[in-house]
Design a protein around this motif. Structure first.
Motif, PDB file in Angstrom:
ATOM      1  N   TRP A  77      42.466  40.443  38.957  1.00 32.15           N
ATOM      2  CA  TRP A  77      41.041  39.833  39.321  1.00 32.15           C
ATOM      3  C   TRP A  77      40.755  41.529  38.228  1.00 32.15           C
ATOM      4  O   TRP A  77      39.810  40.673  37.100  1.00 32.15           O
ATOM      5  CB  TRP A  77      40.735  39.417  40.646  1.00 32.15           C
ATOM      6  N   ARG A  78      40.896  42.069  38.597  1.00 33.88           N
ATOM      7  CA  ARG A  78      40.351  43.677  37.984  1.00 33.88           C
ATOM      8  C   ARG A  78      40.715  43.910  36.217  1.00 33.88           C
ATOM      9  O   ARG A  78      39.974  44.932  35.757  1.00 33.88           O
ATOM     10  CB  ARG A  78      41.054  44.766  39.529  1.00 33.88           C
ATOM     11  N   GLU A 120      37.090  38.902  45.977  1.00 30.71           N
ATOM     12  CA  GLU A 120      38.078  40.123  44.842  1.00 30.71           C
ATOM     13  C   GLU A 120      37.987  41.829  45.617  1.00 30.71           C
ATOM     14  O   GLU A 120      38.288  42.333  44.855  1.00 30.71           O
ATOM     15  CB  GLU A 120      36.602  40.116  43.605  1.00 30.71           C
TER      16      GLU A 120
END
Length: 233
Positions: A171-172, A23
């Motif tokens: 993802w963020r 990530e």
């Protein structure tokens, strides 16, 4: 003579496509991609003889086309790795320079020399360097699948995202399931591309940048996939 279907071939070879995800944005790190140990290990996606398997501590349920995906914690990866049959194949894309180093920097893992390791990206780079008689080319995994008419995916081809930075952005934005589905789909793509090579004497189609036409290039390394695992496995 070609085998009847890809599933039998994957089982016979004990072939596992694998994708690794962090990530972290390498742009935020002093040495970027150069030092995998500076990255966190978020997930390891696998597609093999038993279907889809995802190692992650981040999500607790996931399904593709109504099929539930087997989820395990990251700390379960060493046990899975240790229980693989001798001569099983772990195949990735950019695994040699990034994926394997990242896994081993974060997980206590005894390297097994009785397994076989394949980095499809390295094969493609070697094939293109030989074809052009110059520097190696880097072809995205989804583009390689598209050029070879590999169209049966866990999720539709337009949804495949091969940019690591785009996956980090997803993802963020809390689209963790979307990231994981893309990783699993890419693990599946790796096995399908290798199957296509099996059916074409170790070769793949690429688009020649000089003519914009498809040409077939052959890997000098593909022969090792023809070895079967022991009959008494």
């Amino acid at each position: 003579m070609f085998r009847k279907n890809i599933s039998d071939w994957i089982f016979e070879r004990q072939l596992y496509g694998i994708r690794v995800f962090s990530e972290d944005d390498p742009c935020d790190l002093p040495k970027g991609w150069e030092k995998p140990s500076d990255l966190s290990l978020t997930a390891i996606a696998v597609f093999g003889p038993d279907g889809f398997l995802l190692f992650t501590d981040e999500i607790y349920s996931l399904s593709i086309n109504r099929n539930k995906i087997e989820l395990r914690n990251l700390d379960a990866f060493p046990k899975w790795y240790e229980e693989l049959e001798p001569k099983s194949i772990i195949a990735g894309y950019n695994m040699k320079s990034l994926g394997f180093d990242l896994i081993r920097s974060k997980i206590d893992l005894d390297f097994r020399g009785d397994l076989r390791y394949c980095d499809l990206l390295e094969w493609v780079q070697d094939m293109t360097a030989k074809h052009y008689e110059s520097y190696p080319r880097r072809i995205p995994l989804a583009a390689l699948a598209h050029m070879n008419n590999i169209r049966k995916f866990a999720i539709p081809l337009p949804s495949v995202i091969t940019s690591a930075l785009t996956l980090v952005a997803m993802w963020r934005k809390e689209n963790k399931a979307g990231v994981m589905k893309n990783l699993l789909n890419e693990a599946n793509l790796i096995t399908r591309i290798l199957w296509d090579m099996e059916c074409n004497d170790g070769s793949l189609l690429i688009r020649d940048e000089r003519t914009d036409k498809k040409v077939r290039v052959t890997s000098d390394d593909f022969a090792f996939l023809t070895d079967k695992i022991p009959e008494d496995r």
